[in-house]
Design a protein around this motif. Structure first.
Motif, PDB file in Angstrom:
ATOM      1  N   ASP A  10     -23.232 -19.205  26.971  1.00 18.61           N
ATOM      2  CA  ASP A  10     -22.097 -18.469  27.384  1.00 18.61           C
ATOM      3  C   ASP A  10     -22.027 -16.805  27.495  1.00 18.61           C
ATOM      4  OD1 ASP A  10     -20.620 -20.838  28.461  1.00 18.61           O
ATOM      5  OD2 ASP A  10     -19.564 -21.212  26.932  1.00 18.61           O
ATOM      6  N   TYR A  11     -21.615 -16.372  27.925  1.00 23.33           N
ATOM      7  CA  TYR A  11     -21.812 -13.887  28.300  1.00 23.33           C
ATOM      8  C   TYR A  11     -20.744 -13.865  27.504  1.00 23.33           C
ATOM      9  CZ  TYR A  11     -26.494 -13.907  28.451  1.00 23.33           C
ATOM     10  OH  TYR A  11     -28.191 -13.875  28.233  1.00 23.33           O
ATOM     11  N   ARG A  12     -20.185 -13.214  27.126  1.00 21.58           N
ATOM     12  CA  ARG A  12     -19.227 -12.327  27.075  1.00 21.58           C
ATOM     13  C   ARG A  12     -19.678 -10.794  26.794  1.00 21.58           C
ATOM     14  NH1 ARG A  12     -13.601 -13.069  23.943  1.00 21.58           N
ATOM     15  NH2 ARG A  12     -13.798 -15.173  23.021  1.00 21.58           N
ATOM     16  N   GLN A  13     -18.936  -9.555  27.553  1.00 20.76           N
ATOM     17  CA  GLN A  13     -19.543  -8.077  28.171  1.00 20.76           C
ATOM     18  C   GLN A  13     -18.704  -7.493  26.501  1.00 20.76           C
ATOM     19  OE1 GLN A  13     -21.283  -8.201  30.729  1.00 20.76           O
ATOM     20  NE2 GLN A  13     -21.378  -6.643  30.258  1.00 20.76           N
ATOM     21  N   HIS A  14     -17.786  -8.150  25.912  1.00 22.44           N
ATOM     22  CA  HIS A  14     -16.810  -6.811  25.579  1.00 22.44           C
ATOM     23  C   HIS A  14     -16.054  -8.358  24.632  1.00 22.44           C
ATOM     24  CE1 HIS A  14     -17.976  -3.381  26.709  1.00 22.44           C
ATOM     25  NE2 HIS A  14     -17.731  -3.843  28.001  1.00 22.44           N
ATOM     26  N   TRP A  16     -12.837  -8.787  24.479  1.00 20.73           N
ATOM     27  CA  TRP A  16     -11.785  -7.840  24.758  1.00 20.73           C
ATOM     28  C   TRP A  16     -11.918  -8.863  26.791  1.00 20.73           C
ATOM     29  CZ3 TRP A  16     -13.569  -3.802  23.370  1.00 20.73           C
ATOM     30  CH2 TRP A  16     -14.169  -2.993  25.204  1.00 20.73           C
ATOM     31  N   THR A  17     -13.510  -9.050  26.996  1.00 24.03           N
ATOM     32  CA  THR A  17     -13.390 -10.156  28.230  1.00 24.03           C
ATOM     33  C   THR A  17     -13.391 -12.176  28.005  1.00 24.03           C
ATOM     34  OG1 THR A  17     -15.484  -9.458  28.026  1.00 24.03           O
ATOM     35  CG2 THR A  17     -14.369  -7.135  28.724  1.00 24.03           C
ATOM     36  N   PRO A  18     -12.864 -12.221  28.829  1.00 22.35           N
ATOM     37  CA  PRO A  18     -13.508 -13.408  28.499  1.00 22.35           C
ATOM     38  C   PRO A  18     -14.514 -13.955  29.312  1.00 22.35           C
ATOM     39  CG  PRO A  18     -12.689 -12.877  31.153  1.00 22.35           C
ATOM     40  CD  PRO A  18     -12.789 -11.453  30.267  1.00 22.35           C
ATOM     41  N   ARG A  20     -18.035 -16.158  30.161  1.00 22.89           N
ATOM     42  CA  ARG A  20     -18.518 -16.310  30.953  1.00 22.89           C
ATOM     43  C   ARG A  20     -19.681 -17.150  31.251  1.00 22.89           C
ATOM     44  NH1 ARG A  20     -21.757 -14.100  35.708  1.00 22.89           N
ATOM     45  NH2 ARG A  20     -22.540 -12.620  34.683  1.00 22.89           N
TER      46      ARG A  20
END
Lengths: 318, 254
Positions: A10-14, A16-18, A20
């Motif tokens: 799983d990755y999260r860009q920031h 506050w972003t969901p 992915r």
């Protein structure tokens, strides 16, 4: 050699972003001596899987083993050569200094490297570039020097992430030849790509990945059907009787001034044998109606068909 | 152990080719030369002005190099993804980080060494002897630079070069004023501020590495004036590098 069990990432860009999920419960294994192709469109999770194998990124779930040992084991890493995707190397080094640096990190002594460096430069078609700085190299040359650092220690397993990127057709052939050469020496090659022809040429087994999911895995024979997909026929004379007969058939017909093109495909539930006899019937009847058969070519399924069929099963890739 | 030195040598080689450092070095050298003229306008203080400005130049230029290298070296490795082919080898992440740090220290020592030789050449114009008394001050400048480089590496282990540089410079400036803050605290009537200011100074004080005034004005320098700050510097470096390793070891290199 490589064993991957239910690997997810799983990755999260920031913050506050969901979150992915870019890799979803991927499992496969690669055995000794095979050339294994890891196939998938851009963003399918190929590079992420490879990065997890080297702990460049860490898996969210699942586990993987290299040479039967957990990831990160130094003795396993010493037996692996790796070429990253779109490699950028230290441009202030010459080829020789660059290979010396990587060779020393692998534990090779200077004397061994002095002997080995010209050999690997020769293998990747870069003989005579020892004293050239990497900043003067083209993309293709960087790819080759990257390959050289991957094999400088004569590894048992070579993992290549998009090795054909940036190479011209001759360069691609040379890399394919190198893979075959490595396999002949008993090495295992695992490489990711989206260039299907390369896979068809060198791979023993293939895994198809899309949207982080493993869609298909197997040998080329297992993945590609040996049955005929359709038959193309070109008839030389276009007399009215022949046209009338072809129009009664459940086939695609194109008519030009002096020839007829007929595309005959098997029905959904038609066996290969039944289809063959139907083709033969059409040919005999066509000949008896006064037609001249110019060509008949049965079309088999290609890896591209399998790939498009698999990747097309899912909605948008992004 | 071998990996640290291989990576350090590579970092040193990279810095050697860095044009920004060449330009900054040229600027610092010009400034030291200019101190000769500044000394001329002072009243019989030529030698002191040249030494004071020279040591200040070494310190300021050194801090610039420490921050610049600290925040960029690691970031470039990640940004250009050169780190992929390094960590795929039997090399631990902490070896990469400490190797890079060691390389930076090698660069900083080389830079300070060159500028020290240059400062001695410039002072040769106004006095005929070599003033060895400057060396303890220069030694502590190196320790301070090593602390600043460790700060930069710590911020670079989780942040971008701009933010890392910003944080690092901020922390450096705070370290330079905590000494004055402590002095204010001692005279303050507010007990809370007094405790805060004196404790901050006890924990974090970069002024401790400044022996410039002592050596320039020929005040006595005792062994503990050098060894205590040096030990304190090693303590700070140890903490900062440990935190950097802990941050860096589980970071995803995207």
């Amino acid at each position: 050699m490589i064993e991957v069990k239910n690997l997810s990432k799983d990755y999260r860009q920031h913050f506050w972003t969901p979150v992915r999920r870019v890799l979803d419960s991927v499992s496969f294994s690669v055995t000794q001596g095979e050339v294994f192709g890891f196939l998938g469109p851009n963003g399918s999770g190929k590079s992420t899987t490879i990065k997890i194998l080297f702990e460049i990124v860490f898996a969210t779930e699942g586990e993987a083993y290299l040479f039967g040992k957990p990831l990160g084991d130094k003795s396993s890493k010493a037996r692996i050569g790796f070429l990253p995707e779109n490699p950028y190397f230290y441009d202030y080094l010459t080829s020789r200094q660059f290979l010396m640096f990587h060779g020393q990190l692998l534990g090779l002594d200077r004397a061994t490297l002095e002997k080995r460096i010209p050999e690997v430069l020769d293998l990747v078609g870069m003989r005579g570039t020892d004293s050239l700085y990497l900043r003067n190299f083209s993309k293709g040359m960087l790819q080759r020097i990257g390959l050289a650092q991957a094999i400088v220690h004569d590894p048992d397993l070579v993992i290549l992430d998009e090795p054909m990127t940036g190479l011209d057709p001759v360069g691609r052939k040379e890399v394919r030849d190198l893979m075959v050469h490595l396999q002949d020496q008993g090495k295992t090659v695992f490489f990711s790509t989206h260039i299907l022809s390369d896979v068809e040429t060198v791979c023993d087994r293939v895994a198809i990945l899309n949207k982080g999911k493993l869609l298909k895995i197997g040998s080329l024979d297992e993945l590609i059907s040996v049955d005929t997909k359709y038959v193309d026929m070109v008839w030389g004379s276009s007399n009215a009787k022949l046209q009338k007969y072809f129009k009664t058939l459940d086939a695609k017909l194109s008519i030009s001034a002096d020839s007829l093109y007929l595309k005959l495909a098997p029905h959904a539930d038609e066996s290969a044998k039944r289809f063959e006899s139907r083709v033969s019937e059409v040919v005999q009847k066509g000949l008896s109606e006064g037609g001249t058969l110019h060509s008949l070519s049965p079309k088999k399924e290609t890896l591209e068909d399998v790939f498009v069929k698999q990747v097309g099963n899912l909605e948008s890739r992004v | 152990m071998r990996h640290y030195f291989i990576i350090a040598a590579n970092t040193y080689s990279e810095a050697r080719h860095n044009k920004v450092l060449h330009i900054a070095g040229g600027f610092a050298a010009a400034l030291i030369l200019f101190s000769l003229f500044m000394g001329e306008v002072s009243l019989y203080q030529n030698e002191k002005v040249v030494k004071d400005v020279g040591l200040a130049c070494i310190s300021i230029f050194g801090v610039f190099v420490a921050i610049y290298l600290g925040v960029n070296t690691l970031f470039k490795e990640l940004e250009r993804r050169t780190i992929y082919s390094v960590v795929s080898k039997p090399v631990d992440r902490h070896e990469v980080l400490l190797g890079k740090y060691l390389g930076m220290i090698m660069v900083l020592i080389s830079v300070v060494f060159m500028m020290t030789v240059y400062l001695y050449l410039v002072t040769a114009f106004i006095e005929s002897k070599v003033d060895w008394a400057l060396l303890p001050a220069i030694g502590l400048i190196i320790v301070e630079l090593a602390v600043v480089a460790a700060m930069a590496v710590f911020f670079a282990s989780f942040s971008t070069p701009f933010l890392s540089g910003f944080f690092c410079l901020g922390l450096f400036l705070i370290g330079r004023i905590t000494h004055d803050l402590g002095a204010f605290g001692e005279r303050s009537k507010n007990p809370l501020f007094k405790i805060f200011a004196t404790w901050i100074q006890k924990i974090y004080d970069l002024e401790a590495f400044d022996l410039r005034t002592h050596v320039v004005h020929k005040l006595p320098v005792y062994a503990e004036d050098f060894w205590l700050p040096a030990a304190y510097g090693l303590f700070l470096i140890g903490i900062l590098l440990t935190l950097s390793i802990l941050t860096f070891r589980r970071r995803d290199f995207k």
